[in-house]
Scaffold this motif. Structure first.
Motif, PDB file in Angstrom:
ATOM      1  N   THR A   3       0.841  -1.183   0.000  1.00  0.00           N
ATOM      2  CA  THR A   3       0.000   0.000   0.000  1.00  0.00           C
ATOM      3  C   THR A   3       0.885   1.244   0.000  1.00  0.00           C
ATOM      4  OG1 THR A   3      -1.631  -1.209   1.288  1.00  0.00           O
ATOM      5  CG2 THR A   3      -1.872   1.163   1.205  1.00  0.00           C
ATOM      6  N   ASP A   4       0.522   2.227  -0.819  1.00  0.00           N
ATOM      7  CA  ASP A   4       1.290   3.467  -0.893  1.00  0.00           C
ATOM      8  C   ASP A   4       0.647   4.511   0.019  1.00  0.00           C
ATOM      9  OD1 ASP A   4       3.240   5.253  -1.702  1.00  0.00           O
ATOM     10  OD2 ASP A   4       2.069   5.956  -3.402  1.00  0.00           O
ATOM     11  N   TYR A   5       1.194   4.664   1.228  1.00  0.00           N
ATOM     12  CA  TYR A   5       0.694   5.631   2.196  1.00  0.00           C
ATOM     13  C   TYR A   5       1.352   6.986   1.959  1.00  0.00           C
ATOM     14  CZ  TYR A   5      -1.121   1.602   4.729  1.00  0.00           C
ATOM     15  OH  TYR A   5      -1.811   0.479   5.086  1.00  0.00           O
ATOM     16  N   PRO A   6       0.673   8.076   2.336  1.00  0.00           N
ATOM     17  CA  PRO A   6       1.329   9.385   2.236  1.00  0.00           C
ATOM     18  C   PRO A   6       2.481   9.470   3.228  1.00  0.00           C
ATOM     19  CG  PRO A   6      -0.822   9.588   3.308  1.00  0.00           C
ATOM     20  CD  PRO A   6      -0.686   8.164   2.858  1.00  0.00           C
ATOM     21  N   PRO A   7       3.445  10.370   2.983  1.00  0.00           N
ATOM     22  CA  PRO A   7       4.548  10.528   3.924  1.00  0.00           C
ATOM     23  C   PRO A   7       4.015  10.801   5.327  1.00  0.00           C
ATOM     24  CG  PRO A   7       4.966  11.785   1.935  1.00  0.00           C
ATOM     25  CD  PRO A   7       3.555  11.280   1.849  1.00  0.00           C
ATOM     26  N   SER A   8       4.596  10.129   6.312  1.00  0.00           N
ATOM     27  CA  SER A   8       4.100  10.243   7.674  1.00  0.00           C
ATOM     28  C   SER A   8       5.242   9.983   8.646  1.00  0.00           C
ATOM     29  CB  SER A   8       2.969   9.238   7.905  1.00  0.00           C
ATOM     30  OG  SER A   8       3.437   7.916   7.702  1.00  0.00           O
ATOM     31  N   GLY A   9       4.926   9.941   9.931  1.00  0.00           N
ATOM     32  CA  GLY A   9       5.946   9.678  10.934  1.00  0.00           C
ATOM     33  C   GLY A   9       5.330   9.124  12.194  1.00  0.00           C
ATOM     34  N   THR A  10       6.190   8.821  13.157  1.00  0.00           N
ATOM     35  CA  THR A  10       5.734   8.287  14.439  1.00  0.00           C
ATOM     36  C   THR A  10       6.595   8.848  15.562  1.00  0.00           C
ATOM     37  OG1 THR A  10       7.171   6.356  14.192  1.00  0.00           O
ATOM     38  CG2 THR A  10       4.887   6.094  13.497  1.00  0.00           C
ATOM     39  N   LEU A  11       5.987   8.953  16.730  1.00  0.00           N
ATOM     40  CA  LEU A  11       6.702   9.286  17.958  1.00  0.00           C
ATOM     41  C   LEU A  11       6.370   8.222  18.986  1.00  0.00           C
ATOM     42  CD1 LEU A  11       6.276  13.142  18.496  1.00  0.00           C
ATOM     43  CD2 LEU A  11       8.391  11.894  18.042  1.00  0.00           C
ATOM     44  N   PHE A  12       7.390   7.519  19.461  1.00  0.00           N
ATOM     45  CA  PHE A  12       7.241   6.530  20.522  1.00  0.00           C
ATOM     46  C   PHE A  12       7.917   7.062  21.771  1.00  0.00           C
ATOM     47  CE2 PHE A  12       6.531   3.687  16.960  1.00  0.00           C
ATOM     48  CZ  PHE A  12       5.604   2.789  17.468  1.00  0.00           C
ATOM     49  N   GLU A  13       7.455   6.611  22.932  1.00  0.00           N
ATOM     50  CA  GLU A  13       8.106   6.977  24.175  1.00  0.00           C
ATOM     51  C   GLU A  13       9.558   6.501  24.118  1.00  0.00           C
ATOM     52  OE1 GLU A  13       7.406   6.371  28.933  1.00  0.00           O
ATOM     53  OE2 GLU A  13       5.709   6.151  27.574  1.00  0.00           O
ATOM     54  N   ALA A  14      10.471   7.365  24.538  1.00  0.00           N
ATOM     55  CA  ALA A  14      11.895   7.030  24.504  1.00  0.00           C
ATOM     56  C   ALA A  14      12.174   5.826  25.401  1.00  0.00           C
ATOM     57  CB  ALA A  14      12.729   8.225  24.952  1.00  0.00           C
ATOM     58  N   LYS A  15      12.942   4.862  24.890  1.00  0.00           N
ATOM     59  CA  LYS A  15      13.260   3.654  25.657  1.00  0.00           C
ATOM     60  C   LYS A  15      14.237   3.963  26.776  1.00  0.00           C
ATOM     61  CE  LYS A  15      12.538   0.518  21.794  1.00  0.00           C
ATOM     62  NZ  LYS A  15      13.167  -0.415  20.872  1.00  0.00           N
ATOM     63  N   VAL A  16      15.206   4.825  26.486  1.00  0.00           N
ATOM     64  CA  VAL A  16      16.243   5.147  27.460  1.00  0.00           C
ATOM     65  C   VAL A  16      16.365   6.666  27.550  1.00  0.00           C
ATOM     66  CG1 VAL A  16      18.707   4.968  28.000  1.00  0.00           C
ATOM     67  CG2 VAL A  16      17.528   3.049  26.920  1.00  0.00           C
ATOM     68  N   ARG A  17      16.314   7.170  28.774  1.00  0.00           N
ATOM     69  CA  ARG A  17      16.535   8.593  29.024  1.00  0.00           C
ATOM     70  C   ARG A  17      17.775   8.715  29.881  1.00  0.00           C
ATOM     71  NH1 ARG A  17      12.580  11.885  31.412  1.00  0.00           N
ATOM     72  NH2 ARG A  17      13.460  13.527  30.156  1.00  0.00           N
ATOM     73  N   LYS A  18      18.826   9.320  29.337  1.00  0.00           N
ATOM     74  CA  LYS A  18      20.109   9.425  30.037  1.00  0.00           C
ATOM     75  C   LYS A  18      20.108  10.540  31.077  1.00  0.00           C
ATOM     76  CE  LYS A  18      22.526   7.536  26.116  1.00  0.00           C
ATOM     77  NZ  LYS A  18      23.490   7.711  25.064  1.00  0.00           N
ATOM     78  N   SER A  19      19.210  11.514  30.932  1.00  0.00           N
ATOM     79  CA  SER A  19      19.125  12.613  31.899  1.00  0.00           C
ATOM     80  C   SER A  19      17.720  13.197  31.862  1.00  0.00           C
ATOM     81  CB  SER A  19      20.152  13.701  31.577  1.00  0.00           C
ATOM     82  OG  SER A  19      19.728  14.455  30.459  1.00  0.00           O
ATOM     83  N   ASP A  20      17.442  14.129  32.757  1.00  0.00           N
ATOM     84  CA  ASP A  20      16.136  14.791  32.774  1.00  0.00           C
ATOM     85  C   ASP A  20      15.912  15.639  31.529  1.00  0.00           C
ATOM     86  OD1 ASP A  20      15.539  13.679  35.200  1.00  0.00           O
ATOM     87  OD2 ASP A  20      16.110  15.452  36.367  1.00  0.00           O
TER      88      ASP A  20
END
Length: 105
Positions: A3-20
Motif C-alpha cells: 500500500t502506498d501511504y502518504p509521507p508520515s511519521g511516528t513518535l514513541f516513548e523514549a526507551k532510554v533517558r540518560k538525563s532529565d
C-alpha cells in the motif's frame, strides 16, 4: 501488494533517558515534496525559522502494544477561522483558548 501511504511519521516513548533533559519521545517524520518545497520557499523569502503544520493521532502499536503518535507534516498555513474547512485540521497554538476549553482540572 504494498500500500502506498502518504509521507508520515511516528513518535514513541523514549526507551532510554540518560538525563532529565533527554527527550520523552523519539521518532521520524517523512515529508512530502510539496512540504519541503514550501520550507525552501519560506527560507528564500527570508524566513529564518520556516514552519510546517503537524497533525497527529494517538494509536496503539499492533507489534508491541505500546501507545504512540502517528504524525503527518503539511504545508504551513495560518489558521483562518473564516475558512470553510474542518476545525479538526487547524493548528493549535498557545493562544487557542477554544482548544483548551475542554480540559478539566
Amino acid at each position: 501488494m504494498e500500500t502506498d501511504y502518504p509521507p508520515s511519521g511516528t513518535l514513541f516513548e523514549a526507551k532510554v533517558r540518560k538525563s532529565d533533559r533527554s527527550p520523552d519521545y523519539t521518532g521520524q517524520l517523512e515529508l512530502a515534496p510539496e512540504v519541503v518545497e514550501d520550507l525552501v520557499k519560506q527560507i528564500k523569502d527570508g524566513k529564518r525559522k520556516p514552519k510546517l503544520n503537524i497533525i497527529g493521532w494517538k494509536k496503539i502499536s499492533g507489534k508491541c502494544g505500546k501507545p504512540f503518535l502517528s504524525l503527518r507534516g503539511n504545508v504551513f498555513e495560518i489558521y483562518n477561522p473564516h475558512d470553510q474547512g474542518s476545525d479538526q485540521d487547524k493548528p493549535s497554538t498557545s493562544n487557542d483558548h477554544d482548544a483548551l476549553a475542554d480540559i478539566t482540572f
